[in-house]
Design a protein around this motif. Structure first.
Motif, PDB file in Angstrom:
ATOM      1  N   HIS A 113       0.933  -1.252  -0.152  1.00  0.00           N
ATOM      2  CA  HIS A 113      -0.005  -0.102   0.021  1.00  0.00           C
ATOM      3  C   HIS A 113       0.897   1.313  -0.017  1.00  0.00           C
ATOM      4  O   HIS A 113       2.009   1.155   0.375  1.00  0.00           O
ATOM      5  CB  HIS A 113      -0.990  -0.048   1.078  1.00  0.00           C
ATOM      6  CG  HIS A 113      -0.246   0.080   2.592  1.00  0.00           C
ATOM      7  ND1 HIS A 113      -0.100   1.595   2.967  1.00  0.00           N
ATOM      8  CD2 HIS A 113       0.348  -0.752   3.372  1.00  0.00           C
ATOM      9  CE1 HIS A 113       0.520   1.223   4.214  1.00  0.00           C
ATOM     10  NE2 HIS A 113       1.100  -0.120   4.464  1.00  0.00           N
TER      11      HIS A 113
ATOM     12  N   CYS B 144       3.267   3.711   3.027  1.00  0.00           N
ATOM     13  CA  CYS B 144       3.583   2.526   3.963  1.00  0.00           C
ATOM     14  C   CYS B 144       5.009   3.020   4.610  1.00  0.00           C
ATOM     15  O   CYS B 144       6.031   3.143   4.270  1.00  0.00           O
ATOM     16  CB  CYS B 144       4.229   1.247   3.097  1.00  0.00           C
ATOM     17  SG  CYS B 144       4.540  -0.060   4.193  1.00  0.00           S
ATOM     18  N   GLY B 145       4.713   2.792   6.165  1.00  0.00           N
ATOM     19  CA  GLY B 145       5.861   3.200   7.103  1.00  0.00           C
ATOM     20  C   GLY B 145       6.839   2.072   6.962  1.00  0.00           C
ATOM     21  O   GLY B 145       7.982   2.563   7.339  1.00  0.00           O
TER      22      GLY B 145
HETATM   23 ZN   LIG Z   1       2.553  -0.299   5.558  1.00  0.00          ZN
END
Ligand SMILES: [Zn+2]
Length: 155
Positions: A94, A97-98
């Motif tokens: 996605h 995204c971290g």
């Molecule tokens: Zn993510």
């Protein structure tokens, strides 16, 4: 704990593998947990998929910084195949995204086109690895936006 419980004999033959459609790999991000379920429901897959959630999705499997997660992933793929006869792995990465920022590059999500290519690259690498380790499984590579919309990439 008393575990000496008698159970009725199973109806189905032990040889019979229950069939399910797919194993879904998605990121842990709380913002998209419901959206992923809604998307899969919308495809008629409700109750028909196994699921493994790892931060970063494909990145969580393929990054050098998360090798323990990769081991977990491959064990889940093999078990999903054995227990449920999955035919496909659906990878849902996605945007924003971290984990991509943490494991790939802090500017991962700064430029939309670069972000797209980055996720395609990681999902493609995972698809290649699936083909190598688990031949015969189909792979879908999807990128979800924060509004829940999904782009599909065909390898
Ligand atoms: Zn993510």
């Amino acid at each position: 704990m008393n575990v000496n419980v008698s159970r009725p004999a199973p109806q189905a033959s032990a040889q019979q593998v229950p069939q399910t459609e797919a194993l879904v790999l998605n990121c842990m991000d709380y913002r998209l947990v419901a959206a992923v379920a809604d998307y899969l429901d919308g495809r008629g897959l409700r109750g028909k998929y196994d699921q493994i959630t790892l931060a970063g999705g494909a990145i969580g499997v393929m990054s050098d910084q998360t090798t323990a997660w990769a081991k977990t992933f491959w064990q889940h793929v093999a078990l999903a195949r054995k227990l449920h006869g999955i035919r496909k792995v659906i990878i849902i990465d996605h945007r924003d995204c971290g984990a991509c920022k943490a494991f790939v590059s802090t500017d991962c999500a700064d430029i939309r086109e670069v972000e797209t290519v980055t996720h395609m690259k990681w999902m493609e690498a995972l698809a290649d690895e699936i083909a190598k380790r688990e031949p015969g499984l189909e792979v879908e590579t999807l990128l979800m936006d924060l509004d829940g919309s999904v782009e599909a990439f065909f390898l």
